[in-house]
Design a protein around this motif. Structure first.
Motif, PDB file in Angstrom:
ATOM      1  N   LEU A   1       0.963  -1.170  -0.008  1.00 59.70           N
ATOM      2  CA  LEU A   1       0.089  -0.158   0.199  1.00 59.70           C
ATOM      3  C   LEU A   1       0.800   1.325  -0.040  1.00 59.70           C
ATOM      4  O   LEU A   1       0.564   2.260  -0.757  1.00 59.70           O
ATOM      5  CB  LEU A   1      -0.907  -0.191   1.098  1.00 59.70           C
ATOM      6  N   LEU A   2       1.961   1.340   0.738  1.00 61.68           N
ATOM      7  CA  LEU A   2       2.914   2.531   0.689  1.00 61.68           C
ATOM      8  C   LEU A   2       3.526   2.657  -0.353  1.00 61.68           C
ATOM      9  O   LEU A   2       3.731   3.726  -0.758  1.00 61.68           O
ATOM     10  CB  LEU A   2       3.736   2.314   2.057  1.00 61.68           C
ATOM     11  N   LEU A   3       3.899   1.707  -1.176  1.00 60.92           N
ATOM     12  CA  LEU A   3       4.604   1.836  -2.155  1.00 60.92           C
ATOM     13  C   LEU A   3       3.664   2.151  -3.439  1.00 60.92           C
ATOM     14  O   LEU A   3       4.114   2.597  -4.598  1.00 60.92           O
ATOM     15  CB  LEU A   3       5.364   0.746  -2.735  1.00 60.92           C
ATOM     16  N   ASN A   4       2.333   1.951  -3.282  1.00 61.50           N
ATOM     17  CA  ASN A   4       1.293   2.446  -4.190  1.00 61.50           C
ATOM     18  C   ASN A   4       0.420   3.613  -3.836  1.00 61.50           C
ATOM     19  O   ASN A   4      -0.638   3.745  -4.151  1.00 61.50           O
ATOM     20  CB  ASN A   4       0.540   1.220  -4.421  1.00 61.50           C
TER      21      ASN A   4
ATOM     22  N   SER B   1       8.104   1.974  -7.982  1.00 64.13           N
ATOM     23  CA  SER B   1       7.954   0.642  -8.928  1.00 64.13           C
ATOM     24  C   SER B   1       9.232  -0.371  -8.740  1.00 64.13           C
ATOM     25  O   SER B   1       9.016  -1.530  -8.601  1.00 64.13           O
ATOM     26  CB  SER B   1       8.002   1.082 -10.511  1.00 64.13           C
ATOM     27  N   LEU B   2      10.481   0.338  -8.539  1.00 63.11           N
ATOM     28  CA  LEU B   2      11.583  -0.791  -8.172  1.00 63.11           C
ATOM     29  C   LEU B   2      11.454  -1.346  -6.949  1.00 63.11           C
ATOM     30  O   LEU B   2      11.870  -2.413  -6.760  1.00 63.11           O
ATOM     31  CB  LEU B   2      12.891   0.118  -8.595  1.00 63.11           C
TER      32      LEU B   2
ATOM     33  N   ALA C   1      11.301  -5.003  -5.905  1.00 64.35           N
ATOM     34  CA  ALA C   1      12.134  -5.619  -4.832  1.00 64.35           C
ATOM     35  C   ALA C   1      11.427  -6.161  -3.602  1.00 64.35           C
ATOM     36  O   ALA C   1      11.765  -7.323  -3.258  1.00 64.35           O
ATOM     37  CB  ALA C   1      13.218  -4.532  -4.351  1.00 64.35           C
ATOM     38  N   LEU C   2      10.367  -5.784  -3.371  1.00 65.43           N
ATOM     39  CA  LEU C   2       9.559  -6.471  -2.303  1.00 65.43           C
ATOM     40  C   LEU C   2       9.114  -7.794  -2.803  1.00 65.43           C
ATOM     41  O   LEU C   2       9.109  -8.735  -2.256  1.00 65.43           O
ATOM     42  CB  LEU C   2       8.111  -5.543  -2.041  1.00 65.43           C
ATOM     43  N   CYS C   3       8.455  -7.764  -4.036  1.00 64.91           N
ATOM     44  CA  CYS C   3       8.185  -9.197  -4.542  1.00 64.91           C
ATOM     45  C   CYS C   3       8.918 -10.129  -4.830  1.00 64.91           C
ATOM     46  O   CYS C   3       8.977 -11.493  -4.511  1.00 64.91           O
ATOM     47  CB  CYS C   3       7.308  -8.810  -6.123  1.00 64.91           C
ATOM     48  N   ILE C   4      10.352  -9.687  -5.175  1.00 64.01           N
ATOM     49  CA  ILE C   4      11.769 -10.467  -5.207  1.00 64.01           C
ATOM     50  C   ILE C   4      12.086 -11.048  -3.919  1.00 64.01           C
ATOM     51  O   ILE C   4      12.221 -12.322  -3.715  1.00 64.01           O
ATOM     52  CB  ILE C   4      12.721  -9.654  -5.918  1.00 64.01           C
TER      53      ILE C   4
END
Length: 178
Positions: free
Chosen positions: A60-63, A102-103, A107-110
């Motif tokens: 949420l924070l990153l979006n 976005s990066l 990174a969170l997903c990776i």
């Protein structure tokens, strides 16, 4: 390993070899497609509630700029007045900020994809240890682990709809005050 198998319940053929490898090699990396593509849902599905909430809050924070954009569009469309400057700025980040967010999301997903299985392994070990320490229950440890472990679908669906409802309600409430 019997206790871990009792807790995992579903997908034992997938997780138990990974658990053995984690304990023998001390290697923490093991890629999980579900952990990569659906990080918070993976953790909720595996009953790792705190991790799921933390990952979801990070998402949420990153979006945040997307949600600010939705609120700004709602205010403009409903002709509720001028969009506040801070909201306009947040909704239209610079290219550098957008790229950075976005990066960081990637990174969170990776990170979640690489460590999801290991974090689940640690979660299972803690659950087994907790149940072994509980001497007040008349039921065997394996029976208690079977009832507390496994995966869950219904709460994941409820959480998905709950978060959607919460975000919709938050957007509506914020639009009334802005």
């Amino acid at each position: 390993m019997e206790e871990a198998a009792a807790y995992v319940k579903t997908s034992q053929t997938y997780y138990l070899p990974k658990f053995v490898a984690f304990s023998e090699t001390k290697n923490k990396l093991s890629f999980s497609l579900a952990g990569f593509f659906f990080p918070s849902l993976y953790f909720f599905y595996r009953k790792m509630w705190a991790t799921g909430v933390l990952v979801y809050l990070g998402y949420l924070l990153l979006n945040l700029h997307l949600f600010a954009g939705v609120i700004s569009a709602y205010i403009t469309e409903m002709q509720l007045g001028a969009v506040p400057a801070f909201l306009e700025k947040l909704a239209n980040p610079s290219q550098a900020v957008y790229l950075t967010m976005s990066l960081l999301l990637l990174a969170l997903c990776i990170v979640c994809g690489l460590f999801a299985n290991y974090w689940y392994y640690r979660h299972v070990l803690r659950a087994v240890k907790r149940e072994k320490m509980d001497t007040t229950s008349p039921f065997p440890v394996v029976t208690r682990l079977q009832s507390k472990g496994g995966a869950t679908v219904a709460p994941v669906i409820i959480i998905m709809f709950g978060f959607s409802f919460l975000l919709s309600a938050l957007t509506l409430v914020l639009s009334q005050f802005l």
